[in-house]
Design a protein around this motif. Sequence first.
Motif, mmCIF file in Angstrom:
data_model
loop_
_atom_site.group_PDB
_atom_site.id
_atom_site.type_symbol
_atom_site.label_atom_id
_atom_site.label_comp_id
_atom_site.label_asym_id
_atom_site.label_seq_id
_atom_site.Cartn_x
_atom_site.Cartn_y
_atom_site.Cartn_z
ATOM 1 N N ASP A 1 -10.629 -4.601 1.171
ATOM 2 C CA ASP A 1 -9.837 -5.222 0.110
ATOM 3 C C ASP A 1 -10.291 -4.804 -1.281
ATOM 4 O O ASP A 1 -9.915 -5.438 -2.285
ATOM 5 C CB ASP A 1 -9.873 -6.739 0.252
ATOM 6 C CG ASP A 1 -9.070 -7.214 1.437
ATOM 7 O OD1 ASP A 1 -7.974 -6.677 1.667
ATOM 8 O OD2 ASP A 1 -9.543 -8.117 2.167
ATOM 9 N N LEU B 1 -1.884 -8.799 -4.081
ATOM 10 C CA LEU B 1 -2.082 -7.926 -2.917
ATOM 11 C C LEU B 1 -1.653 -6.500 -3.253
ATOM 12 O O LEU B 1 -1.137 -5.771 -2.407
ATOM 13 C CB LEU B 1 -1.274 -8.453 -1.721
ATOM 14 C CG LEU B 1 -1.615 -9.859 -1.218
ATOM 15 C CD1 LEU B 1 -0.717 -10.233 -0.039
ATOM 16 C CD2 LEU B 1 -3.079 -9.944 -0.804
ATOM 17 N N ARG C 1 -2.304 -3.173 -1.171
ATOM 18 C CA ARG C 1 -1.675 -2.883 0.117
ATOM 19 C C ARG C 1 -0.705 -1.718 0.006
ATOM 20 O O ARG C 1 -0.108 -1.458 -1.048
ATOM 21 C CB ARG C 1 -0.970 -4.127 0.661
ATOM 22 C CG ARG C 1 -1.951 -5.199 1.103
ATOM 23 C CD ARG C 1 -1.276 -6.364 1.793
ATOM 24 N NE ARG C 1 -0.626 -6.004 3.037
ATOM 25 C CZ ARG C 1 -1.246 -5.860 4.204
ATOM 26 N NH1 ARG C 1 -2.568 -6.021 4.293
ATOM 27 N NH2 ARG C 1 -0.573 -5.551 5.300
ATOM 28 N N HIS D 1 5.106 -3.472 4.001
ATOM 29 C CA HIS D 1 3.746 -3.301 3.504
ATOM 30 C C HIS D 1 2.793 -3.287 4.681
ATOM 31 O O HIS D 1 3.089 -3.832 5.755
ATOM 32 C CB HIS D 1 3.368 -4.327 2.433
ATOM 33 C CG HIS D 1 3.304 -5.753 2.849
ATOM 34 N ND1 HIS D 1 2.223 -6.308 3.489
ATOM 35 C CD2 HIS D 1 4.188 -6.774 2.687
ATOM 36 C CE1 HIS D 1 2.430 -7.599 3.699
ATOM 37 N NE2 HIS D 1 3.626 -7.911 3.236
ATOM 38 N N GLU E 1 -1.677 -2.178 5.794
ATOM 39 C CA GLU E 1 -3.067 -2.257 5.345
ATOM 40 C C GLU E 1 -3.373 -1.242 4.236
ATOM 41 O O GLU E 1 -2.818 -0.150 4.222
ATOM 42 C CB GLU E 1 -4.013 -2.030 6.517
ATOM 43 C CG GLU E 1 -4.110 -3.209 7.462
ATOM 44 C CD GLU E 1 -4.598 -4.479 6.787
ATOM 45 O OE1 GLU E 1 -5.583 -4.414 6.026
ATOM 46 O OE2 GLU E 1 -3.992 -5.531 7.016
ATOM 47 N N PRO E 2 -4.252 -1.613 3.310
ATOM 48 C CA PRO E 2 -4.606 -0.700 2.226
ATOM 49 C C PRO E 2 -5.098 0.652 2.754
ATOM 50 O O PRO E 2 -5.866 0.714 3.719
ATOM 51 C CB PRO E 2 -5.742 -1.441 1.503
ATOM 52 C CG PRO E 2 -5.529 -2.880 1.829
ATOM 53 C CD PRO E 2 -4.967 -2.909 3.213
ATOM 54 N N THR F 1 3.664 3.103 -2.806
ATOM 55 C CA THR F 1 2.476 2.347 -3.200
ATOM 56 C C THR F 1 2.157 2.496 -4.673
ATOM 57 O O THR F 1 1.720 1.550 -5.325
ATOM 58 C CB THR F 1 1.263 2.783 -2.355
ATOM 59 O OG1 THR F 1 1.625 2.782 -0.968
ATOM 60 C CG2 THR F 1 0.081 1.864 -2.577
#
Length: 321
Positions: free
Chosen positions: A18, A44, A47, A105, A107-108, A133
């Motif tokens: 994160d 967020l 993400r 969306h 996961e990063p 993104t």
Amino acid sequence: MKSPLLSLPGAVPAEGRDEGVAAHYGDLFREQRALADGSGLVDLSHRAVVTVSGSDRLAWLHLLLTQHVSELAPGQATDALILTAHGHVEHALYLVDDGEMVWMHAEPGTQEELVAYLESMKFFYRVEVADRTGDFAVVHLPAGSIAEAPDGVVVRETSYGRDLFLPRADLEAYAAEHGPLAGILAYEALRVEGHRPRLGFETDHRTIPHEVGWIGTAVHLQKGCYRGQETVARVQNLGRPPRRLVFLHLDGSEVALPGHGTPVRLAADGPEGRQLGFITTSARHHELGPIALALVKRNVAVDAELLAGDTAAAQEVIVEP
């Protein structure tokens, strides 16, 4: 991608997966209580955001995903997975169609791999895949929030809140108007309380959907073929998953929370006993105290007292053995 909201007073950067958003803004429990009461927002913006446009988008995604999306109505939110050929979870996607385009969306840092896979599967279908993104930030409004989405912003509404696909250039102004801000630690504590699995936390390289409770929420059992479906059908019809996700109430007298990967054992066997699983996510909850999710062997008794490292833990069933 570093959020501009990290420059606000009190913002403490998150670490690990994160990284790029705030862990908290100075008061973890106040932030949790605000979210639980339906106020504030969560940044967020780290993400991944990917879109799929074109007239064939829903029919095409229906062939690739675990979810039934061929008739997905505009504005209807859904969750979906991409599995490997052996049925292991590769991507977890959170989708909504706006009538012209599917927004998702994930996961990063997964956008490059996700887009590459989708591009490789286009064949003759009339679809266009784009990594958005850099242009759009995900903002979460908790359930009960009366904050309005700006005109033209795509909204994904669920039982636990709304995700806005906000133009990244508007993030600071929107946060200033619709705060207070809550960090990712508050969001994660409520996710653990809600028993919602997260890719890379509740999963590893061999996780199948049954183990973490994604059947019914992200996997549709009556749809046609997709990669990995054979494993899903076999486990559903002939057996049980080898592991199961559990919710843990942790001993509140311990100072430190057991981190991701901390071994889980039977309390009767002590800290040197045989490992039966591991902690996936732990959190400090404003009402429940220290809590966690863990992945344990299916045959662990549902009433067994456990140890997470050296911390006593009482379990609640999420996935039936």
